[in-house]
Write a protein that holds these residues in place. Structure first.
Motif, mmCIF file in Angstrom:
data_model
loop_
_atom_site.group_PDB
_atom_site.id
_atom_site.type_symbol
_atom_site.label_atom_id
_atom_site.label_comp_id
_atom_site.label_asym_id
_atom_site.label_seq_id
_atom_site.Cartn_x
_atom_site.Cartn_y
_atom_site.Cartn_z
ATOM 1 N N VAL A 10 0.767 -1.389 -0.034
ATOM 2 C CA VAL A 10 0.024 0.088 0.159
ATOM 3 C C VAL A 10 0.669 1.178 -0.073
ATOM 4 O O VAL A 10 1.892 1.269 0.830
ATOM 5 C CB VAL A 10 -0.959 0.110 1.115
ATOM 6 C CG1 VAL A 10 -1.730 1.193 1.296
ATOM 7 C CG2 VAL A 10 -1.804 -1.254 1.114
ATOM 8 N N GLU A 11 0.544 2.160 -0.641
ATOM 9 C CA GLU A 11 1.293 3.570 -0.797
ATOM 10 C C GLU A 11 0.585 4.369 0.177
ATOM 11 O O GLU A 11 -0.443 4.728 0.190
ATOM 12 C CB GLU A 11 1.090 4.111 -2.259
ATOM 13 C CG GLU A 11 1.879 5.491 -2.361
ATOM 14 C CD GLU A 11 1.923 6.065 -3.536
ATOM 15 O OE1 GLU A 11 2.060 7.289 -3.786
ATOM 16 O OE2 GLU A 11 1.626 5.228 -4.655
ATOM 17 N N HIS A 12 1.655 4.756 1.274
ATOM 18 C CA HIS A 12 1.328 5.740 2.301
ATOM 19 C C HIS A 12 1.490 7.183 2.052
ATOM 20 O O HIS A 12 2.602 7.517 1.639
ATOM 21 C CB HIS A 12 1.783 5.369 3.840
ATOM 22 C CG HIS A 12 1.654 3.940 3.805
ATOM 23 N ND1 HIS A 12 0.621 3.372 4.575
ATOM 24 C CD2 HIS A 12 2.669 2.652 3.793
ATOM 25 C CE1 HIS A 12 0.917 2.032 4.893
ATOM 26 N NE2 HIS A 12 2.179 1.873 4.377
ATOM 27 N N LYS A 13 0.263 7.846 1.997
ATOM 28 C CA LYS A 13 0.575 9.357 1.798
ATOM 29 C C LYS A 13 1.109 10.143 2.862
ATOM 30 O O LYS A 13 0.789 9.498 4.125
ATOM 31 C CB LYS A 13 -0.763 9.778 1.329
ATOM 32 C CG LYS A 13 -1.319 9.423 0.138
ATOM 33 C CD LYS A 13 -2.386 9.927 -0.695
ATOM 34 C CE LYS A 13 -3.350 10.558 0.263
ATOM 35 N NZ LYS A 13 -4.714 11.201 -0.209
ATOM 36 N N TRP A 14 1.480 11.176 2.946
ATOM 37 C CA TRP A 14 1.825 12.242 3.895
ATOM 38 C C TRP A 14 0.871 13.386 3.985
ATOM 39 O O TRP A 14 0.505 13.997 3.094
ATOM 40 C CB TRP A 14 3.087 12.817 3.789
ATOM 41 C CG TRP A 14 4.327 11.724 3.983
ATOM 42 C CD1 TRP A 14 4.880 10.613 3.128
ATOM 43 C CD2 TRP A 14 5.274 11.657 5.339
ATOM 44 N NE1 TRP A 14 5.833 9.935 4.104
ATOM 45 C CE2 TRP A 14 6.017 10.700 5.088
ATOM 46 C CE3 TRP A 14 5.270 12.509 6.396
ATOM 47 C CZ2 TRP A 14 7.001 10.169 6.158
ATOM 48 C CZ3 TRP A 14 6.078 12.224 7.460
ATOM 49 C CH2 TRP A 14 6.996 10.996 7.103
ATOM 50 N N VAL A 15 0.420 13.558 5.487
ATOM 51 C CA VAL A 15 -0.577 14.457 5.727
ATOM 52 C C VAL A 15 -0.188 15.701 6.376
ATOM 53 O O VAL A 15 0.438 14.969 7.462
ATOM 54 C CB VAL A 15 -1.818 13.984 6.126
ATOM 55 C CG1 VAL A 15 -3.045 15.115 6.372
ATOM 56 C CG2 VAL A 15 -2.495 13.119 4.851
ATOM 57 N N VAL A 16 -0.367 16.861 6.422
ATOM 58 C CA VAL A 16 -0.060 17.955 7.234
ATOM 59 C C VAL A 16 -1.409 18.653 7.656
ATOM 60 O O VAL A 16 -2.186 18.821 6.958
ATOM 61 C CB VAL A 16 0.948 18.963 6.690
ATOM 62 C CG1 VAL A 16 1.158 20.064 7.842
ATOM 63 C CG2 VAL A 16 2.261 18.518 6.376
ATOM 64 N N PRO A 138 4.204 16.502 1.783
ATOM 65 C CA PRO A 138 2.871 16.129 2.551
ATOM 66 C C PRO A 138 1.578 17.211 1.839
ATOM 67 O O PRO A 138 2.031 18.275 1.377
ATOM 68 C CB PRO A 138 3.150 16.487 3.723
ATOM 69 C CG PRO A 138 4.402 17.689 4.006
ATOM 70 C CD PRO A 138 5.185 17.424 2.687
ATOM 71 N N GLU A 139 0.565 16.395 2.093
ATOM 72 C CA GLU A 139 -0.782 17.137 1.542
ATOM 73 C C GLU A 139 -1.110 17.835 2.813
ATOM 74 O O GLU A 139 -1.372 17.331 3.948
ATOM 75 C CB GLU A 139 -1.682 16.181 0.836
ATOM 76 C CG GLU A 139 -2.924 16.696 0.971
ATOM 77 C CD GLU A 139 -3.904 15.326 0.490
ATOM 78 O OE1 GLU A 139 -5.194 15.506 0.971
ATOM 79 O OE2 GLU A 139 -3.470 14.252 0.109
ATOM 80 N N ALA A 140 -1.605 19.115 2.589
ATOM 81 C CA ALA A 140 -2.127 19.834 3.742
ATOM 82 C C ALA A 140 -3.626 19.731 3.679
ATOM 83 O O ALA A 140 -4.570 19.494 2.835
ATOM 84 C CB ALA A 140 -1.759 21.422 3.515
#
Length: 154
Positions: A10-16, A138-140
């Motif tokens: 699974v591809e883990h996204k980064w979130v801020v 990261p995606e805000a």
């Protein structure tokens, strides 16, 4: 009928998430859901499908009601009679204000499993607005605008 299992790669996204004037409990609930991966359509309980979550401005988070004075956190030193207590207000105004959010999220995660520990390690909380994770792009997420109850104006 066949049960769906998420792939192991699974591809883990980064979130801020900015915690300025945000209610701690609501933020912790949202962060725990993102860490576990329950926001995804391919959520599988035994596979880590969650995202990496970076919380900034933890020192500016808010508690509702009288929780700053009344909410008590306990810890034990390991020695007989070594129970210590502190309030939420002392933690937020103290040396490590990010611990208030970390403890709230940890207590909303599943207990006592290697998977839960792995998912919890994907949480990064910072007291200020700076974080060293810009390289991950990261995606805000504007958590404050999701619901009017998420923000508490003092």
């Amino acid at each position: 009928m066949k049960t769906y299992n998420a792939p192991h790669d699974v591809e883990h996204k980064w979130v801020v998430i900015d915690a300025t004037d945000v209610v701690v409990g609501r933020l912790a609930s949202y962060v725990a859901k993102r860490l576990r991966g329950k926001h995804r359509a391919d959520f599988t309980p035994h596979i880590d499908t969650g995202d990496f979550v970076v919380v900034i401005n933890a020192e500016k988070a808010k508690f509702t009601g009288n929780k700053l004075a009344d909410k008590t956190y306990y810890r034990h030193t390991g020695h007989p009679g070594g129970i210590k207590e502190t309030t939420a207000g002392k933690i937020l105004s103290g040396r490590f204000p990010e611990r208030a959010i970390e403890m709230a999220v940890k207590r909303m995660m599943p207990k006592e499993s290697p998977l839960a520990r792995t998912q919890y390690k994907k949480l990064r909380v910072y007291a200020g607005s700076e974080h060293p994770h810009e390289a991950q792009q990261p995606e805000a997420v504007d958590f404050a605008a999701m619901n009017s109850k998420n923000v508490r104006v003092a």
